[in-house]
Design an enzyme around this catalytic site. Structure first.
Site, short mmCIF file in Angstrom:
data_model
loop_
_atom_site.label_atom_id
_atom_site.label_comp_id
_atom_site.label_asym_id
_atom_site.label_seq_id
_atom_site.Cartn_x
_atom_site.Cartn_y
_atom_site.Cartn_z
N HIS A 7 12.21 -2.19 2.91
CA HIS A 7 13.57 -1.66 3.05
C HIS A 7 13.94 -1.37 4.50
O HIS A 7 15.11 -1.24 4.83
CB HIS A 7 13.77 -0.42 2.18
CG HIS A 7 13.10 0.82 2.68
ND1 HIS A 7 11.88 1.24 2.22
CD2 HIS A 7 13.49 1.74 3.59
CE1 HIS A 7 11.54 2.36 2.84
NE2 HIS A 7 12.51 2.69 3.67
N ASP B 253 7.69 -2.74 -1.78
CA ASP B 253 8.27 -2.23 -0.54
C ASP B 253 7.34 -2.44 0.67
O ASP B 253 7.24 -1.59 1.54
CB ASP B 253 8.63 -0.74 -0.67
CG ASP B 253 9.65 -0.31 0.38
OD1 ASP B 253 10.38 -1.19 0.88
OD2 ASP B 253 9.70 0.88 0.71
N GLY C 50 13.33 7.80 8.91
CA GLY C 50 12.74 7.22 10.11
C GLY C 50 11.23 7.10 10.03
O GLY C 50 10.62 6.33 10.76
N SER D 180 9.76 5.93 7.45
CA SER D 180 9.48 4.78 6.60
C SER D 180 8.70 3.71 7.36
O SER D 180 9.10 3.28 8.45
CB SER D 180 10.78 4.17 6.09
OG SER D 180 11.39 5.00 5.16
N THR E 295 6.61 5.89 2.77
CA THR E 295 7.75 5.12 2.27
C THR E 295 8.92 5.97 1.80
O THR E 295 10.05 5.52 1.85
CB THR E 295 7.30 4.21 1.10
OG1 THR E 295 8.36 3.33 0.75
CG2 THR E 295 6.89 5.01 -0.12
N ALA E 296 8.70 7.20 1.37
CA ALA E 296 9.81 7.98 0.83
C ALA E 296 9.45 9.44 0.77
O ALA E 296 8.28 9.82 0.81
CB ALA E 296 10.18 7.48 -0.58
N LEU F 49 0.30 -9.91 -18.80
CA LEU F 49 -0.32 -10.06 -20.12
C LEU F 49 0.48 -11.00 -21.00
O LEU F 49 -0.09 -11.73 -21.81
CB LEU F 49 -0.40 -8.69 -20.80
CG LEU F 49 -1.57 -7.78 -20.44
CD1 LEU F 49 -1.36 -6.40 -21.06
CD2 LEU F 49 -2.88 -8.38 -20.90
#
Length: 475
Positions: A125, A155, A227, A229, A245-246, A287
């Site tokens: 992202h 991500d 920032g 991230s 990441t978050a 699967l």
């Protein structure tokens, strides 16, 4: 066509999306499933006095080694301004200086994982839709980055920089992390470069967060803000054990950190990077089953003590599940020793597995416990419409982005429609989401293909276009 509410309002605030330098929405609506803010915020963990019997008065020696490997990732995207007056020649003559385009800039972080090859690991992202990516090193050098590949559903993105005298961080084994281990986050929050925060591992294997992709997050109370991230989460040995990441904040992304940060485990990042380098894309195993959650009534009817597990409703032909002996009516309660609480948990586990991996399934069938082994097969990435039905000629279908599926949407995405094709003439458009069809029930791309056995005499589609639902009759 009738309007419906917006599909996805993230209950994640934060670093997710990187730090946008223009037009920041400081009040993201995070009300969905958001817990009330506690009166006392989580405290930051204190650092230990020693590690492996050695005094540790400061983290500075370790940080001096790893901080040069954390970089700033700056992106630019040219966006056309939508203004109806631009189509009017008279208006353009009166106001020739009014721009028809603007440049969106954003800032994130990245980690050098291979100094010799210039590989930099960051979040998908952070660089998504960027027209230009510049990397600023710890020593002040700025270089243009080359995009190598990314995987939106985990991500993860990989870029390369042509520079010498780089420092790399060695990837650690995130599977060895335990709750309570001390960690350090390094990144560029709010544009402040080379910022370090510390904390502990609050949880491992965190999942079930609406609006994100496949999930197996490390949760930490180390401060992670916009920032951060793509930045590094390292252990006290200076090994990379996660990619930040978050962070979660019910008050919005600009409200700051409250000690709920999420990082992608290094082992997952390593698997994705290896596929991006060797194949250019990430190929997942599956699967080949459709499942649903158990209600208390269904669980009681199946002789189960609790409504936990994924109920198999259909086994797709020639699938890994069929080869393993799974049947409709089976309840999958665990996979590789990992508890499966519901259908989404099983789907999330599958999405993190490579093709060819053998998994052990714990199954309940007719009140009996079974153990089955299945070797995962390749999950189709895209399907051409003409292979399903002539009325779909010209259309290409793909699985939904995992962020939408985690938000509760099922169906398939129309990834492309050729101009003038039969599908286009019936009104199908790129970006449509097919929710249901007269061909039969389906939840994803594999079951969408299986639903055309046999082909229906009439083909009607229920679609979602933007925020509007509608019906199409394919001719």
């Amino acid at each position: 066509m009738r309007p419906i509410p917006t599909l996805l309002t993230l209950a994640l605030a934060a670093a997710f999306g990187g730090f946008t330098a223009t037009a920041i929405n400081a009040h993201l609506d995070n009300r969905a499933d958001a817990a009330p803010l506690a009166s006392a915020l989580p405290a930051t963990a204190a650092l230990p006095a020693s590690v492996a019997g050695q005094p540790l008065p400061s983290l500075a020696p370790m940080l001096e080694q790893v901080m040069p490997a954390v970089v700033s990732v700056n992106t630019k995207q040219v966006v056309r301004v939508r203004n109806p007056y631009f189509n009017d020649p008279f208006f353009r003559r009166l106001f020739p200086q009014v721009p028809a385009e603007r440049i969106n800039e954003s800032l994130g972080s990245g980690v050098i994982i291979d100094a010799a090859k210039g590989y930099v690991l960051t979040n998908h992202h952070v660089i998504e839709n960027a027209d230009d990516v510049q990397v600023t090193l710890a020593d002040g050098r700025t270089v243009k980055a080359e995009f190598l590949g990314s995987d939106a559903d985990t991500d993860i993105a990989l870029i390369r920089i042509p520079a010498e005298k780089l420092t790399e961080i060695r990837l650690g084994n995130s599977d060895q992390l335990r709750v309570g281990d001390f960690v350090v986050a390094i990144g560029n929050p709010f544009g402040f470069s080379q910022t370090v925060t510390s904390g502990i591992v609050s949880a491992v294997g965190r999942s079930g967060i609406r609006g994100l992709g496949y999930q197996n997050f490390i949760q930490t109370d180390a401060s992670i803000n916009p920032g951060n991230s793509g930045g590094a989460l390292v252990n006290l040995s200076g090994q990379l054990i996660g990619i930040n990441t978050a962070s979660f904040n019910p008050q919005g992304s600009m409200a700051g950190n409250i000690g709920l940060g999420l990082a992608i485990p290094s082992n997952l990042a390593r698997d994705v990077v290896e596929q991006l380098i060797t194949k250019g894309v990430v190929v997942r195993g599956t699967l080949g089953v459709e499942t649903q959650n158990l209600s208390p009534q269904i669980a009681q009817g199946l002789g189960l003590a609790e409504a936990r597990g994924a109920l198999v409703t259909r086994v797709l032909p020639a699938s890994a599940a069929m080869a393993a002996g799974l049947k409709a009516g089976d309840v999958i309660t665990a996979i590789n020793g990992q508890r499966v609480d519901n259908a989404q948990a099983l789907h999330n586990f599958e999405g993190l597995q490579p093709v060819g991996r053998t998994v052990e399934l714990e199954v309940r069938r007719d009140s009996r416990a079974l153990q089955l082994k299945a070797t995962l097969k390749e999950q189709p990435r895209a399907i051409s419409g003409e292979t399903l039905d002539p009325r779909l000629s010209g259309a290409t279908f793909a699985d939904l982005p995992e962020s939408l599926r985690q938000a509760g949407l099922n169906g398939v995405l129309v990834s492309n429609v050729a101009r003038g094709s039969r599908a286009a003439q019936s009104g199908l458009a790129s970006g449509d989401v097919i929710l249901a069809a007269s061909s039969g029930e389906f939840t994803d791309l594999a079951s969408w293909r299986a639903s055309f056995q046999p082909r229906p005499p009439q083909l009607a589609l229920s679609i979602l276009r933007g925020n509007t639902r509608g019906q199409l009759l394919m001719r």
